[in-house]
Design a protein around this motif. Structure first.
Motif, PDB file in Angstrom:
ATOM      1  N   SER A 154      25.737 -11.874  26.398  1.00 30.35           N
ATOM      2  CA  SER A 154      26.479 -12.880  27.140  1.00 30.35           C
ATOM      3  C   SER A 154      25.692 -14.172  27.367  1.00 30.35           C
ATOM      4  O   SER A 154      26.237 -15.119  27.926  1.00 30.35           O
ATOM      5  N   HIS A 155      24.426 -14.233  26.945  1.00 30.11           N
ATOM      6  CA  HIS A 155      23.637 -15.449  27.180  1.00 30.11           C
ATOM      7  C   HIS A 155      22.718 -15.837  26.038  1.00 30.11           C
ATOM      8  O   HIS A 155      22.226 -16.964  26.010  1.00 30.11           O
ATOM      9  N   GLY A 156      22.415 -14.905  25.160  1.00 27.81           N
ATOM     10  CA  GLY A 156      21.553 -15.278  24.049  1.00 27.81           C
ATOM     11  C   GLY A 156      20.110 -14.873  24.233  1.00 27.81           C
ATOM     12  O   GLY A 156      19.797 -13.937  24.978  1.00 27.81           O
ATOM     13  N   ALA A 157      19.245 -15.616  23.541  1.00 24.51           N
ATOM     14  CA  ALA A 157      17.849 -15.198  23.399  1.00 24.51           C
ATOM     15  C   ALA A 157      16.937 -15.955  24.356  1.00 24.51           C
ATOM     16  O   ALA A 157      17.249 -17.052  24.800  1.00 24.51           O
ATOM     17  N   ALA A 158      15.780 -15.344  24.648  1.00 22.91           N
ATOM     18  CA  ALA A 158      14.709 -16.041  25.351  1.00 22.91           C
ATOM     19  C   ALA A 158      13.918 -16.787  24.291  1.00 22.91           C
ATOM     20  O   ALA A 158      13.133 -16.188  23.555  1.00 22.91           O
ATOM     21  N   GLY A 159      14.125 -18.088  24.183  1.00 22.29           N
ATOM     22  CA  GLY A 159      13.480 -18.866  23.129  1.00 22.29           C
ATOM     23  C   GLY A 159      12.381 -19.752  23.682  1.00 22.29           C
ATOM     24  O   GLY A 159      12.146 -19.800  24.891  1.00 22.29           O
ATOM     25  N   GLY A 160      11.711 -20.473  22.786  1.00 18.04           N
ATOM     26  CA  GLY A 160      10.669 -21.420  23.181  1.00 18.04           C
ATOM     27  C   GLY A 160       9.650 -20.755  24.086  1.00 18.04           C
ATOM     28  O   GLY A 160       9.280 -19.586  23.885  1.00 18.04           O
ATOM     29  N   PRO A 161       9.201 -21.454  25.131  1.00 13.74           N
ATOM     30  CA  PRO A 161       8.160 -20.906  26.017  1.00 13.74           C
ATOM     31  C   PRO A 161       8.629 -19.717  26.853  1.00 13.74           C
ATOM     32  O   PRO A 161       7.812 -19.083  27.530  1.00 13.74           O
ATOM     33  N   MET A 162       9.925 -19.385  26.808  1.00 13.36           N
ATOM     34  CA  MET A 162      10.401 -18.214  27.548  1.00 13.36           C
ATOM     35  C   MET A 162      10.118 -16.940  26.752  1.00 13.36           C
ATOM     36  O   MET A 162      10.002 -15.861  27.339  1.00 13.36           O
ATOM     37  N   ALA A 163       9.989 -17.043  25.442  1.00 11.33           N
ATOM     38  CA  ALA A 163       9.766 -15.843  24.620  1.00 11.33           C
ATOM     39  C   ALA A 163       8.481 -15.113  25.023  1.00 11.33           C
ATOM     40  O   ALA A 163       8.511 -13.900  25.253  1.00 11.33           O
ATOM     41  N   PRO A 164       7.341 -15.807  25.147  1.00 12.74           N
ATOM     42  CA  PRO A 164       6.124 -15.086  25.573  1.00 12.74           C
ATOM     43  C   PRO A 164       6.178 -14.546  26.995  1.00 12.74           C
ATOM     44  O   PRO A 164       5.500 -13.559  27.294  1.00 12.74           O
ATOM     45  N   VAL A 165       6.990 -15.187  27.863  1.00 11.50           N
ATOM     46  CA  VAL A 165       7.124 -14.671  29.237  1.00 11.50           C
ATOM     47  C   VAL A 165       7.695 -13.249  29.173  1.00 11.50           C
ATOM     48  O   VAL A 165       7.251 -12.348  29.879  1.00 11.50           O
ATOM     49  N   VAL A 166       8.660 -13.066  28.262  1.00 15.29           N
ATOM     50  CA  VAL A 166       9.265 -11.743  28.098  1.00 15.29           C
ATOM     51  C   VAL A 166       8.333 -10.829  27.300  1.00 15.29           C
ATOM     52  O   VAL A 166       8.063  -9.698  27.688  1.00 15.29           O
TER      53      VAL A 166
END
Ligand code: HEC
Ligand code: HEC
Ligand code: HEC
Length: 434
Positions: A264-276
């Motif tokens: 329902s929202h998509g991917a954790a991209g950019g600088p959010m990817a390493p946070v996950v």
């Protein structure tokens, strides 16, 4: 000069001297003596706790240079004030923090002052770590001291004058370092309070998701998690002003933070990817859930505005279609639709996501959508999210604007971004920061 004048002048001089001494005493921080040899060994349970605090705090994300040893420092962080290099936080006695006592470590994490008394820049989120409980801080110290020492000296940070005068940070801290402990809310659940603590202390989510003032300090109050910026990406608001077209639920937040993707929202991209990748996907599931509980309560009053597309929208209105050049639609069909098709076909690579749910299409500015198209998804939060090629070299500015405009107006049903062409050329011409 009369005797009376004389007295006044001496009075002023003494007052000035007192102020300067007080200032000096306030600013000057003593070196804390180095310690030798490893600290008393910690138990399994404490080490595990420390590892979780470190993961929640993403230490390794900032303290590792590309291709470098974990936590050995040297990552160049671009800030509006210049480039700041992270330091070596492995327990190497000369080049890392091996000679730091717990007292020295604690002071650096809570007040931004290194062992030798040097003031640190708030690019290091001590303004958040200051809220760690004593138990978490001790566990974090024990864990870091149990890791592999790496002999490595990171490049020196050289900010332009006057910011190269580090003691100025004492003034910054006086204005902006809020060390008050996080007060649990009695009427809320344990999960909610745990989520509040994780989000504000180790998780430092507001470092990217809150707006900042001209001196680089996060705005507080209603501005908490109201949307900020990170490495040229927009970190969307997570409070009731969240721009996501579908309101965030606790379950969606959990899935997003745990797996880096939710339908329902998509991917954790950019600088959010390493946070996950380094954080919310690795910590105990109960902690990720607690964050989701807390964040869902912030977004609870979010109204999926009537101008936004809703999940039951089946297709673009004819009137919108008419405004979009068929060339853009055809380009989108040939370059993108293979992976991003709506309907029941199989997922070609990774997740098959309906782009009309992407928050990037509902922001005031097109930066995130443009970055996705130019750079693709090279380092997803997890490999199950899938990869997307960058179109930097295969589409020209006009074509990139075309597909982005198509997604914005047709898929998301929003008004065109007026500055789209400028943003595309600006981002393309940035020093390619791989
Ligand atoms: C957003 C990036 C970022 C994150 C996340 C981060 N740090 Fe840092 N840290 C820095 C930077 C940059 C510096 C250097 C600041 C300076 O030079 O003034 C630093 C400095 C430090 C220092 C001072 C070391 C020295 O030699 O002076 C310690 C200790 C430290 N960090 C520990 C941690 C720990 C532990 C974590 C995880 C809980 C962490 N950091 C997470 C960016 C970060
Ligand atoms: C280093 C900066 C940074 C930090 C730290 C950070 N975020 Fe993010 N976050 C972003 C960016 C950038 C995006 C947009 C990503 C995208 O468009 O794919 C984002 C997106 C999100 C989203 C999705 C928003 C939407 O509407 O699509 C959520 C939820 C989120 N972050 C939660 C968190 C939480 C919880 C934390 C703390 C544990 C956190 N973030 C810490 C930068 C950050
Ligand atoms: C090889 C498959 C592939 C192709 C081709 C492709 N993408 Fe993607 N794209 C992905 C994957 C995988 C993701 C990450 C998961 C997700 O968000 O769907 C993604 C993510 C995105 C996102 C971010 C969505 C979000 O999560 O917020 C946008 C925007 C996007 N793609 C646009 C495009 C456009 C425009 C094109 C054509 C120019 C394109 N993509 C071509 C695979 C692809």
């Amino acid at each position: 000069m009369t005797a009376r004048h004389h007295k006044t002048w001496i009075g002023i001089l003494i007052a000035l001297l007192v102020v300067m001494l007080a200032l000096f005493a306030y600013v000057w921080q003593p070196e804390i003596d180095p310690v030798e040899g490893p600290p008393a060994s910690a138990g399994e349970e404490q080490l595990l706790r420390g590892r979780n605090v470190a993961a929640t705090g993403n230490c390794v994300v900032c303290h590792t240079a590309p291709g470098g040893a974990p936590n050995a420092g040297g990552l160049a962080m671009k800030t509006p004030f210049g480039t700041v290099y992270s330091t070596n936080i492995t327990p190497h006695p000369e080049t890392g923090i091996g000679s730091w006592s717990f007292e020295a470590f604690d002071r650096s994490m809570r007040r931004g002052i290194a062992r030798d008394g040097t003031y640190l820049y708030p690019a290091f989120p001590y303004t958040h770590f200051t809220h760690l409980t004593a138990q978490d801080m001790e566990a974090l110290y024990a864990y870091l001291m149990s890791t592999e020492p790496v002999n490595s000296v990171p490049p020196e940070t050289k900010l332009p004058f006057p910011l190269n005068i580090r003691p100025l940070m004492a003034g910054w801290n006086l204005l902006f370092l809020d060390r008050d402990p996080i007060e649990p809310a009695a009427e809320k659940s344990d999960d909610w309070n745990r989520g509040l603590y994780l989000t504000r202390a180790a998780g430092h989510c507001a470092a990217c998701h809150s707006p900042r003032n001209a001196l680089g300090a996060e705005k507080k109050g209603d501005n908490f998690l109201a949307g900020g910026e990170a490495q040229g990406w927009i970190a969307p608001a997570l409070n009731e002003d969240a721009p996501a077209p579908v309101p965030w639920s606790e379950k969606a937040l959990f899935d997003y933070l745990r797996h880096g993707f939710v339908d329902s929202h998509g991917a954790a991209g950019g600088p959010m990817a390493p946070v996950v990748r380094e954080g919310t996907s690795r910590i105990p599931e109960s902690d990720t859930r607690a964050m989701a509980v807390y964040l869902a309560s912030l977004a609870a009053n979010q109204d999926a505005g009537s101008t936004r597309s809703t999940s039951d929208q089946t297709g673009p209105a004819q009137s919108v279609l008419a405004q979009v050049s068929t060339a853009d639609a055809r380009l989108f069909a040939s370059a993108c639709l293979g992976c991003h098709h709506a309907g029941d076909g199989p997922a070609v690579f990774g997740e098959r996501f309906e782009l009309r749910f992407s928050t990037s299409l509902y922001l005031d500015d097109p930066d995130n959508a443009v970055r996705y198209v130019l750079d693709g998804v090279q380092e997803p939060a997890s490999s199950s999210v899938g990869y997307m090629p960058g179109f930097r070299h295969s589409l020209n500015d006009h074509q990139v604007s075309g597909v982005v405009n198509y997604m914005r107006t047709v898929l998301a049903g929003q008004d065109e971004w007026s500055d789209l062409a400028d943003v595309v050329s600006r981002i393309r011409n940035e020093a390619a920061g791989d």
